[in-house]
Write a protein that holds these residues in place. Structure first.
Motif, PDB file in Angstrom:
ATOM      1  N   SER A  18      27.333  -3.691  -6.367  1.00  0.00           N
ATOM      2  CA  SER A  18      27.155  -3.806  -4.924  1.00  0.00           C
ATOM      3  C   SER A  18      28.315  -3.126  -4.219  1.00  0.00           C
ATOM      4  O   SER A  18      29.344  -2.790  -4.838  1.00  0.00           O
ATOM      5  CB  SER A  18      27.124  -5.282  -4.519  1.00  0.00           C
ATOM      6  OG  SER A  18      28.395  -5.890  -4.770  1.00  0.00           O
ATOM      7  N   GLU A  19      28.182  -2.915  -2.910  1.00  0.00           N
ATOM      8  CA  GLU A  19      29.274  -2.314  -2.142  1.00  0.00           C
ATOM      9  C   GLU A  19      30.526  -3.186  -2.211  1.00  0.00           C
ATOM     10  O   GLU A  19      31.646  -2.674  -2.284  1.00  0.00           O
ATOM     11  CB  GLU A  19      28.836  -2.103  -0.686  1.00  0.00           C
ATOM     12  CG  GLU A  19      27.820  -0.999  -0.504  1.00  0.00           C
ATOM     13  CD  GLU A  19      27.692  -0.559   0.940  1.00  0.00           C
ATOM     14  OE1 GLU A  19      28.377  -1.155   1.809  1.00  0.00           O
ATOM     15  OE2 GLU A  19      26.926   0.382   1.209  1.00  0.00           O
ATOM     16  N   LYS A  20      30.322  -4.500  -2.203  1.00  0.00           N
ATOM     17  CA  LYS A  20      31.459  -5.430  -2.275  1.00  0.00           C
ATOM     18  C   LYS A  20      32.182  -5.287  -3.613  1.00  0.00           C
ATOM     19  O   LYS A  20      33.420  -5.290  -3.670  1.00  0.00           O
ATOM     20  CB  LYS A  20      30.961  -6.863  -2.094  1.00  0.00           C
ATOM     21  CG  LYS A  20      32.070  -7.901  -2.060  1.00  0.00           C
ATOM     22  CD  LYS A  20      31.513  -9.292  -1.792  1.00  0.00           C
ATOM     23  CE  LYS A  20      32.635 -10.337  -1.749  1.00  0.00           C
ATOM     24  NZ  LYS A  20      32.092 -11.707  -1.494  1.00  0.00           N
ATOM     25  N   GLU A  21      31.421  -5.154  -4.683  1.00  0.00           N
ATOM     26  CA  GLU A  21      32.025  -5.003  -6.008  1.00  0.00           C
ATOM     27  C   GLU A  21      32.773  -3.682  -6.132  1.00  0.00           C
ATOM     28  O   GLU A  21      33.861  -3.620  -6.721  1.00  0.00           O
ATOM     29  CB  GLU A  21      30.942  -5.095  -7.082  1.00  0.00           C
ATOM     30  CG  GLU A  21      30.381  -6.492  -7.261  1.00  0.00           C
ATOM     31  CD  GLU A  21      29.180  -6.524  -8.175  1.00  0.00           C
ATOM     32  OE1 GLU A  21      29.036  -7.514  -8.920  1.00  0.00           O
ATOM     33  OE2 GLU A  21      28.357  -5.569  -8.151  1.00  0.00           O
ATOM     34  N   LEU A  22      32.207  -2.616  -5.572  1.00  0.00           N
ATOM     35  CA  LEU A  22      32.877  -1.319  -5.605  1.00  0.00           C
ATOM     36  C   LEU A  22      34.172  -1.351  -4.799  1.00  0.00           C
ATOM     37  O   LEU A  22      35.188  -0.776  -5.199  1.00  0.00           O
ATOM     38  CB  LEU A  22      31.948  -0.231  -5.069  1.00  0.00           C
ATOM     39  CG  LEU A  22      30.757   0.139  -5.954  1.00  0.00           C
ATOM     40  CD1 LEU A  22      29.790   1.046  -5.191  1.00  0.00           C
ATOM     41  CD2 LEU A  22      31.231   0.843  -7.231  1.00  0.00           C
ATOM     42  N   LYS A  23      34.136  -2.032  -3.663  1.00  0.00           N
ATOM     43  CA  LYS A  23      35.331  -2.156  -2.831  1.00  0.00           C
ATOM     44  C   LYS A  23      36.435  -2.894  -3.578  1.00  0.00           C
ATOM     45  O   LYS A  23      37.601  -2.482  -3.555  1.00  0.00           O
ATOM     46  CB  LYS A  23      34.986  -2.890  -1.537  1.00  0.00           C
ATOM     47  CG  LYS A  23      36.174  -3.038  -0.588  1.00  0.00           C
ATOM     48  CD  LYS A  23      35.774  -3.778   0.691  1.00  0.00           C
ATOM     49  CE  LYS A  23      36.967  -3.931   1.620  1.00  0.00           C
ATOM     50  NZ  LYS A  23      36.596  -4.666   2.868  1.00  0.00           N
TER      51      LYS A  23
END
Length: 294
Positions: free
Chosen positions: A29-34
């Motif tokens: 997810s975008e959160k995990e990538l961040k």
């Protein structure tokens, strides 16, 4: 999040850009990538401190890509945890009158990193075999002996440029500059969407230029030039990495991961030890400072 195979991005053999992916998200997810980027860039920031103390290597990070490929935001996010004195960003635009009075590599040479520092080139010396190859008339402004018209800019001319660039990079690598070259590989459709966003969002209007559309019409020509430049100049001491750029957050993670993994291989980069004389007197120095508080 899937494990990232960093070896897939380095150019070691002849490549075709049309066969390279422009999108990935590693099942994250975008959160995990961040979060992944935050962890990596913290380690990069700590490495930069050691690099500075060691003082024998400089690191050159070259970023190339079509308009809207995400170079600016990548620089902002990947190098966020660096000491500001340890990294310098250089954006190379149309050469100035002073720059044109020198050879085309001069302005890049004087922007190279000092030992212990990072330099990031936002667009690079490769513009001289990219935009000038698409628009050879720009070469005439360089006042090169023997180049009087566009007709003089032939295959031999470009052969010489590739050789000169390879020689330049070999020279600086042999003198302590660690070179990383990243091509942010954007799809034409994703660029269209990003340009539309600049037009639709008032706060992004300032980023748009009609020239963006003019260059977009030359997309295929640029892809051919990028492909040839990458294939001619990806070397062990100055490798190219092709980074899928349709997903900006994933692209940042890949670039940061490559930098950290490659730089960690230099086991000689470590904080210098204090001399025996200083170490033997540390307690005395400590006592001297503590007495000031009495």
């Amino acid at each position: 999040m899937e494990k990232i195979d960093l070896s897939t991005y380095q150019v070691e053999n002849t490549i075709k850009l049309s066969e390279k992916a422009t999108f990935t998200n590693f099942g994250a997810s975008e959160k995990e990538l961040k979060k992944e980027l935050e962890d990596i860039r913290e380690k990069l920031g700590k490495f930069q401190d050691v690099l500075y103390a060691h003082g024998k290597y400089g690191v050159l990070v070259c970023l190339q890509g079509m308009d809207t490929s995400g170079k600016d935001s990548l620089i902002r996010e990947v190098f966020k945890d660096f000491n500001v004195r340890g990294v310098e960003v250089h954006s190379f635009k149309v050469p100035t009158e002073l720059e044109l009075s020198h050879d085309y590599l001069w302005r890049h040479y004087i922007a190279l990193p000092a030992r212990g520092k990072f330099s990031v080139f936002n667009r690079t010396h490769y513009e001289n075999v990219l935009v000038t190859k698409v628009h050879p008339e720009y070469i005439l402004g360089e006042n090169i002996p023997g180049i009087e018209s566009v007709e003089d800019i032939n295959a031999t001319f470009w052969e010489h440029r590739y050789r000169q660039i390879n020689d330049f990079e070999r020279h600086i690598a042999e003198n302590g500059t660690l070179i990383f070259k990243f091509y942010l590989h954007l799809s034409k459709e994703e660029q269209r969407q990003r340009l539309l966003r600049r037009l639709r969002l008032k706060e992004k209007n300032w980023k748009f230029s009609p020239g963006d559309l003019k260059e977009r019409r030359l997309w295929n020509h640029y892809q051919d030039c990028y492909e040839e430049a990458i294939n001619r100049t990806s070397k062990e001491h100055a490798p190219w990495y092709i980074i899928p750029a349709d997903n900006k957050k994933a692209a940042r993670v890949i670039v940061a991961s490559i930098l950290l993994k490659a730089l960690k291989k230099y086991k000689d980069i470590e904080e210098p030890e204090l001399s025996d004389k200083i170490k033997s007197n540390l307690e005395n120095f400590k006592q001297e400072l503590e007495k000031e508080a009495e």
